[in-house]
Design an enzyme around this catalytic site. Structure first.
Site: not given
Lengths: 325, 515
Positions: B71, B77-78, B80, B203
Site C-alpha cells: 500500500t 505523496a501529499i 496533508h 506469519v
C-alpha cells in the site's frame, strides 16, 4: 565546471541519422564536429539486431532493392564511415540540459563529469523509442515482471543468451513485432500470438511472408476498448475481446515515439502529445541554428531512410552556416 | 551509518548472498523480542524508527522483499495538513500533529520534501456554496493558515487553471514528499539503532497467544518469540488478526488509480489542485510530485479483500480521471502521459484508524484502516502507538543514549542531489558520470551505491524506488536490462535470476531452455 568547449556543429545521437549528418558535414569541409552519444556504441537501433545464432536479418537496405542485412552489420558500416571522418566521438555522454538561445549543451560523461559544449549549429538526431503501455492508451491491467520492450528482449537474447519466455505474446503488429516473433522462434520459443488494436496486422503482407521463414505467429485484433495484462508476479497472459490468451512473457513492440525531450527542456517547439518537433522544410527547429534528423521527426523509418535524411539535414546545416557567417 | 541490527532475507536460492539469507532462528539470537512489528509499510517502518530510540529488542518483518512494497508505494505523496479531516477524530489529530513535524522530519531523514501548497477551487455554484464549510472545517481542525481567494487571486497564483474558477482556498502548508524514501529512511535508521529486519517472511500462525512470550510461526518454518505483537500488515492485517482472533473488522480495499505526466507539465502547475471534496473521497486532484512530474488521480473503487486484480489499472477509469482532472487544469489534455499506477487504500469498513490495544489477548495491537493519510500521519501514529504500548501493554521505555534519529548527508537520493555535478567525485569514481537511466539521468554509480545501502536492496523495483532508474518517460525501455546487469554483477546473482520484486518474479522464465 570546465570552460565551454566550442564546435562548428554538434550532433546529438550516433544512430543512422546522426552518423549520416556527421559524415556529410565532414565531407563538406566543416572543421570541428562532435557527435554525442549516450550509449557506449555507435549505430543506434540497428546495433541491437545482432548477427548471432538464430539472428534474423531485418530492416535495413530493403528500400533500395538490396537484400536484408543484420542490423549489427549496418551499424558496423556506420561506425566505419564515422571513424574515417574527422568527427570527434563522445560516447557515454548524456545531455542533461540545453540552452537553445546560446546553443549550449550541458552534458555529463565519465571522463569529464559535467561539462558544457557549444556550437554554431546543433543537430538533434536522438531517434525514437517504443511507446509505453500508458502512451498507447488502450493497454492496462496488472504490472507483472516479464513485460518487455523489444530493445530489452534483444539485449537479453543477443547480449546475454537468455531466452526469457517459452510462449510469447507480442503486443504491436508492425515490422518490429513480427521481427520479434521471428527472433523468439529462432531462439527456441514457440510461435507467438501477436495482438494489436486494429483488425489486421500493421506489418505488410510482404514483410509477413518474409518472416514466415522463421515463424508463423497468430494474429488477434482488438475489438473491444482495451487489452488487459494479467498475472500477479509474472505475466500470465492478456485479456482481449472477453477472452484470455495465456503466455509466459509479453513483448511490447513498435509504435515509435520521438525522443524529443531535450527540445522540450530547451523550449524548442514540439507538438504534444505526439512529441514531434516542429520543423521547417529544411529541418530547422523553432530556435535558430537547431536542426532535427531521423526518427526524432516522428513516424516509422528504417535505418537507411534515417541515414539519408541525416545527409539531407547536413546539407541544410551547411547552408545555414554559410548564410550566417 | 554503522549497522547494528540484523538483516535477513528469506530467499532460499543458492545464488543469493549467503550472509543475507535467513536460514535459522538462531541467527536472530535466543532472547525473545520485546516487540515484533508485522508489516514494513510506512506505518510499521515509522514505528520501528520511533521504538528504536529505546532500549528494546525489536523485529520488523514483512512478507515482501523490501520496505513499502504494498500500500505504501502507491499514493498521492501529499503530506496533508489535515484541513479537511473529520473534526475530532484520531485521524485528524494525528495528521494535524504530524504535518507540523514533517519539515524537520524530512531534513533529519533526508527525504526530499517541498511545501508547495494546495489550491482548492470551486468551479460551479454548488461547489461555491460549499467553500465556506470547507474553510470552517479547516479552522476547526486547527489549520488556521488557510486563506480565502477570489477567482482573480486564484488565477494569479495558477494562471493555467480553468477560467471557470469562482473562488478558492489556499492551504499553504500542504506539501509533497518522496513516499519511497520515507519507509526506507525510517527503517534504515531503525536498523542502525539495532532493530532486526526480516524480508520474505510471512506469519502464518501464533502460538502461546495468552502467554507473556508468544511464538510467531512463519512460512519458512521458523518460530520467532516475542512479547508484543503489532499487526500493521495493511491489507494483510485481517488475515493476521484471524491468527489471534482479534475484534472483528472488515477490510474493503479501495483502489486509487493515477496518471503520471511527463516533467514538462510540472513547470506549468506549482500547487496541488483540489476539487471540493465529497463524502467518499477528495475527488480527482492534480498533484505536482517531488520528482518533477504531475500526477492526476485518484479514483475510488471498492474491492473485496481477496481480489487479485485490486492493483490493476483500467482504461475506463484512467480516461475518467483525465476528464476529471482537466476540469481543474484544461491544458492537461495535451500533456503526455508517461505512466499509470494503482494504489490500494487499506479501507476498514468499521472506520478509519482501527486501533485495538490488547486485541483479544494481552500484548497484541491491531492497527488497520490506515488509509492514504498514513503517509502523513506515520510519525505521529507511531508515537501514539508507543504511548498505547506503555500505558496499556506495560511496555517499559528506557531511552537508548546511543540511538541516532537521522540519516547522514550522503543519504540524500542521487536524483535530488545529482552526484555527477560534483566533478571531483566523477574524477575519483567515473561510474557516477556514466548515466544509464537517460530519462531520470541516473548514473551507474548510484545503482552500485544503493545496492550497498543498509537494507541491501536486491530487486529491480527496490532499486527503482531508491534511484528512480526505470521510473522515467521510457519506463525502463533503455535501462532495465542495464540495471539488472549491474545487480547481477555487483551481487553475484546470475542475470536470469534477477527479479522485479522477489522470488517468483524472475525476469527470465524458470523453465526456458538455455539459448
Amino acid at each position: 565546471m570546465d570552460s565551454t568547449k566550442h564546435f562548428n556543429v554538434l550532433i546529438i545521437g550516433a544512430g543512422p541519422a546522426g552518423v549520416g549528418a556527421a559524415v556529410t558535414l565532414s565531407k563538406r569541409g566543416i572543421k570541428s564536429i562532435a557527435i554525442i552519444e549516450r550509449s557506449d556504441k555507435i549505430g543506434g537501433i540497428p546495433s541491437f539486431y545482432k548477427k548471432k545464432k538464430g539472428g534474423v536479418r531485418t530492416f535495413v537496405r530493403w528500400s533500395r532493392g538490396g537484400i536484408p542485412v543484420f542490423g549489427e552489420e549496418y551499424a558496423q558500416w556506420l561506425e566505419k564511415q564515422l571513424l574515417k571522418s574527422k568527427v570527434r566521438i563522445e560516447l557515454q555522454s548524456q545531455v542533461l540540459n540545453i540552452d537553445a538561445k546560446k546553443k549550449i549543451l550541458t552534458l555529463v560523461n565519465p571522463k569529464e563529469g559535467e561539462v558544457n559544449y557549444s556550437a554554431d549549429a546543433i543537430v538533434m538526431a536522438c531517434g525514437s523509442r517504443e511507446e509505453t503501455p500508458a502512451e498507447r492508451g488502450w493497454l492496462a491491467g496488472s504490472r507483472p515482471v516479464r513485460v518487455f520492450f523489444t530493445k530489452q528482449l534483444l539485449s537479453l537474447l543477443d547480449d546475454n543468451h537468455l531466452l526469457p519466455m517459452n510462449n510469447p505474446l507480442i503486443i504491436g503488429s508492425d515490422l518490429i513485432g513480427y521481427a520479434a516473433a521471428a527472433k523468439l522462434k529462432a531462439a527456441g520459443a514457440s510461435d507467438a500470438v501477436i495482438v494489436d488494436n486494429c483488425n489486421r496486422p500493421k506489418c505488410s503482407i510482404f514483410e509477413r511472408l518474409y518472416f514466415r521463414m522463421w515463424s508463423n505467429p497468430k494474429y488477434q485484433g482488438l475489438k473491444s476498448k482495451s487489452i488487459e495484462i494479467t498475472g500477479n508476479k509474472a505475466a500470465s497472459g492478456v485479456r482481449l475481446n472477453g477472452k484470455n490468451i495465456p503466455c509466459d512473457g509479453i513483448v511490447i513492440c513498435g509504435e515509435l515515439i520521438p525522443n524529443s525531450e531535450l527540445a522540450l527542456i530547451g523550449n524548442i517547439k514540439v507538438e504534444l502529445p505526439s512529441r514531434k518537433p516542429v520543423v521547417t522544410e529544411d529541418y530547422q527547429l523553432s530556435e535558430s541554428g537547431w536542426f532535427a534528423a531521423g526518427n526524432i521527426l516522428g513516424g516509422f523509418h528504417g535505418a537507411e531512410w534515417c541515414y539519408f535524411n541525416g545527409r539531407r539535414v547536413a546539407r541544410a546545416v551547411v547552408n545555414y552556416l554559410s548564410e550566417s557567417s | 551509518m554503522s549497522v547494528s541490527g540484523k538483516l535477513f532475507y528469506n530467499w532460499s536460492d543458492k545464488d543469493f548472498d549467503e550472509s543475507l539469507k535467513f536460514i535459522d532462528t538462531e541467527q536472530l539470537g535466543d532472547i525473545p523480542y520485546d516487540v515484533t512489528i508485522i508489516g514494513a509499510g510506512v506505518v510499521g517502518c515509522a514505528l520501528a524508527y520511533k521504538l528504536s530510540m529505546y532500549k528494546l529488542r525489536i523485529l520488523l518483518l514483512d512478507k515482501n522483499y523490501d520496505v513499502g512494497e504494498a500500500t505504501s508505494k502507491g499514493n498521492s505523496a501529499i503530506v496533508h495538513t489535515g484541513f479537511d479531516a473529520a473534526v475530532g477524530t484520531l485521524e485528524s489529530e494525528l495528521i494535524t500533529k504530524a504535518s507540523r513535524h514533517w519539515p524537520e522530519l524530512a531534513k533529519k531523514l533526508k527525504i526530499p520534501y517541498e511545501e508547495c501548497g494546495a489550491l482548492l477551487i470551486a468551479i460551479n455554484d454548488e461547489q461555491n456554496s460549499q467553500l465556506d464549510k470547507v474553510y470552517e472545517k479547516a479552522l476547526n481542525n486547527g489549520v488556521t493558515d488557510v486563506q480565502q481567494l477570489s477567482a482573480e487571486q486564484a488565477l494569479e497564483l495558477e494562471p493555467q487553471i480553468t477560467k471557470n474558477v469562482l473562488r478558492g482556498i489556499l492551504i499553504p502548508r500542504e506539501s509533497i514528499a518522496d513516499p519511497f524514501s520515507t519507509s526506507i529512511a525510517y527503517s534504515e535508521i531503525a536498523l542502525a539503532n539495532g532493530v532486526d529486519i526480516l524480508f520474505g517472511v510471512e506469519v502464518i500462525g501464533i502460538e502461546n497467544v495468552d502467554e507473556k512470550v508468544k511464538s510467531l510461526i512463519t512460512n519458512c518454518g521458523k518460530k520467532i518469540d516475542t512479547r508484543i505483537i503489532v499487526n500493521v500488515a495493511g491489507l494483510g492485517s485481517r488475515k493476521i488478526a484471524d491468527l489471534y482472533g482479534g475484534e472483528p473488522f472488515d477490510i474493503n480495499p479501495r483502489r486509487g488509480q493515477f496518471l503520471i505526466f511527463d516533467k514538462f507539465s510540472r513547470s506549468v502547475i506549482n500547487h496541488i489542485l483540489l476539487p471540493i471534496p465529497t463524502e467518499k473521497t477528495k475527488g480527482v486532484l492534480v498533484i505536482p510530485t517531488i520528482f518533477g512530474n504531475l500526477i492526476a488521480g485518484p479514483s475510488a473503487e471498492d474491492f473485496t479483500n481477496d481480489d487479485e486484480t485490486v492493483a490493476n489499472t483500467t482504461i475506463e477509469q484512467l480516461q475518467s480521471l483525465l476528464n476529471g482532472a482537466s476540469k481543474l487544469y484544461p491544458g492537461l489534455n495535451e500533456q503526455p502521459v508517461i505512466g499509470t499506477f494503482s494504489g490500494v487504500r487499506c479501507n476498514c469498513k468499521q472506520g478509519s484508524y482501527w486501533l485495538r490495544s490488547n486485541d483479544g489477548h494481552r500484548g497484541i495491537i491491531t492497527v488497520s484502516g490506515i488509509r492514504s493519510t498514513g503517509f502523513t500521519s506515520s510519525p505521529a501514529l507511531a508515537e501514539f502507538l508507543i504511548s498505547e504500548m506503555q500505558e496499556k501493554l506495560g511496555l517499559n521505555l528506557e531511552l537508548n543514549p546511543a540511538a541516532v534519529d537521522s540519516r547522514s548527508e550522503s543519504s540524500w537520493p542521487g536524483w535530488w542531489k545529482r552526484p555527477y555535478s560534483n566533478n571531483e567525485l566523477v574524477k575519483e569514481s567515473p561510474e557516477f558520470g556514466r548515466v544509464i537511466c537517460y530519462c531520470e539521468q541516473i548514473s551507474h554509480g548510484e545503482i552500485i551505491q544503493h545496492l550497498d545501502s543498509p537494507l541491501k536492496p536486491r530487486t529491480l523495483d527496490a532499486i527503482k524506488r531508491r534511484t528512480r532508474a526505470q521510473m522515467g518517460r521510457c519506463q525502463g525501455f533503455d535501462c532495465m536490462v542495464n540495471v539488472a546487469e549491474i545487480i547481477s554483477n555487483q551481487c553475484n546473482i546470475p542475470l536470469k535470476k534477477i527479479t522485479k520484486r522477489g522470488p517468483g518474479s524472475e525476469i527470465i522464465s524458470t523453465n526456458t531452455s538455455q539459448y
